[in-house]
Design an enzyme around this catalytic site. Structure first.
Site, short mmCIF file in Angstrom:
data_model
loop_
_atom_site.label_atom_id
_atom_site.label_comp_id
_atom_site.label_asym_id
_atom_site.label_seq_id
_atom_site.Cartn_x
_atom_site.Cartn_y
_atom_site.Cartn_z
CG HIS A 36 -1.64 -1.12 1.62
ND1 HIS A 36 -2.99 -1.18 1.45
CD2 HIS A 36 -1.28 -2.31 2.17
CE1 HIS A 36 -3.45 -2.36 1.87
NE2 HIS A 36 -2.42 -3.06 2.31
CE1 TYR A 37 -2.09 6.22 -2.23
CE2 TYR A 37 -0.84 5.57 -4.16
CZ TYR A 37 -1.96 6.14 -3.59
OH TYR A 37 -2.95 6.64 -4.39
CB THR A 38 0.43 6.19 4.13
OG1 THR A 38 1.24 7.25 3.59
CG2 THR A 38 1.33 5.12 4.75
CD GLU A 101 -0.95 1.36 4.57
OE1 GLU A 101 -0.51 2.21 3.76
OE2 GLU A 101 -2.14 1.04 4.66
CG HIS A 139 -5.21 -1.78 -1.14
ND1 HIS A 139 -5.48 -0.71 -0.32
CD2 HIS A 139 -6.22 -2.66 -0.90
CE1 HIS A 139 -6.56 -0.94 0.38
NE2 HIS A 139 -7.04 -2.12 0.05
CG ASP A 149 -3.24 1.67 -1.93
OD1 ASP A 149 -4.42 1.58 -2.29
OD2 ASP A 149 -2.81 1.15 -0.88
#
Length: 232
Positions: A36-38, A101, A139, A149
């Protein structure tokens, strides 16, 4: 930083897993890794949210822009990072996966130190749980249309060169839907699935479906099939 060093730090601090947002794995074990990215300004803000009981979200690991790694939830527990979605016909991805993340708002490349840290972390997780590169996904892969993401700026090819993810050569021009089913994308409308596929394998692709999409998807389908056979 390796997993042993992280464990030593955890033992010294007495609070190794700061997020309260986790539960039982419901009889499953980790068989996927979801990246993921946050989508937040910085790692500090992301950590606060991932550890806020009111937010009801979490991940097992958080990697800062500077490459710092923090364990938020034990890997044998069910973190709340994936939400609704499926991969290769398997639902309840939270129970089946480890979530990582990466601190990034989603509008910039991922820092070299951050990618270095991710590489080290993935190697450890994959060895611990015997997870192959075919099971490292984004994701956006499991939740087409709902999530994008880690996004088009994420360097999947770098992970593939290190043996930590898959990146295909092109294959024959076959029906796109057939290839996306074989790769593992969940059911959905054609345009939504195409967009999710492009985020991962053709981030520069735009407009209607093309022969380039179909050939890349066919190559990916064959690669995933081989990797699953080898893993089995």
């Amino acid at each position: 930083m390796g997993s042993r060093a992280l464990s030593q730090i955890a033992a010294l601090t007495g609070n190794p897993y700061p997020s309260p947002n986790h539960g039982d794995r419901r009889g499953y074990r980790p068989e996927l890794i979801v990246l993921h990215y946050t989508g937040m300004d910085d790692a500090h803000s992301a950590r606060a949210r991932l550890c806020d009981v009111r937010a009801e979200v979490s991940a097992h690991w958080l990697i800062g822009e500077d490459g710092g790694i923090e364990a938020l939830v034990p890997e044998d527990r069910r973190a709340w990072h994936a939400g609704a979605g499926a991969w290769q016909g398997r639902g309840d991805v939270n129970s089946r996966s480890i979530g990582i993340e990466l601190a990034n708002p989603g509008d910039r490349p991922f820092a070299a130190r951050q990618m270095d840290a991710l590489t080290d972390l993935l190697r450890g997780i994959m060895a611990r749980w015997r997870i192959g590169p075919e099971a490292v996904i984004g994701h956006s892969d499991l939740a087409p249309g709902r999530k994008i993401d880690p996004g088009p700026r994420f360097d999947w090819q770098r992970l593939a060169r290190a043996g930590l993810a898959l990146w295909p050569d092109d294959g024959p021009d076959r029906p796109l839907a057939e290839s996306l089913d074989a790769i593992g994308y969940p059911e959905g409308d054609a345009q939504t699935r195409l967009a999710a596929f492009r985020l991962r394998f053709r981030p520069w692709g735009q407009g209607p479906e093309t022969a380039e999409d179909r050939r890349r998807a066919a190559g990916a389908a064959e690669l995933y099939k081989r990797e699953r056979q080898d893993a089995g």
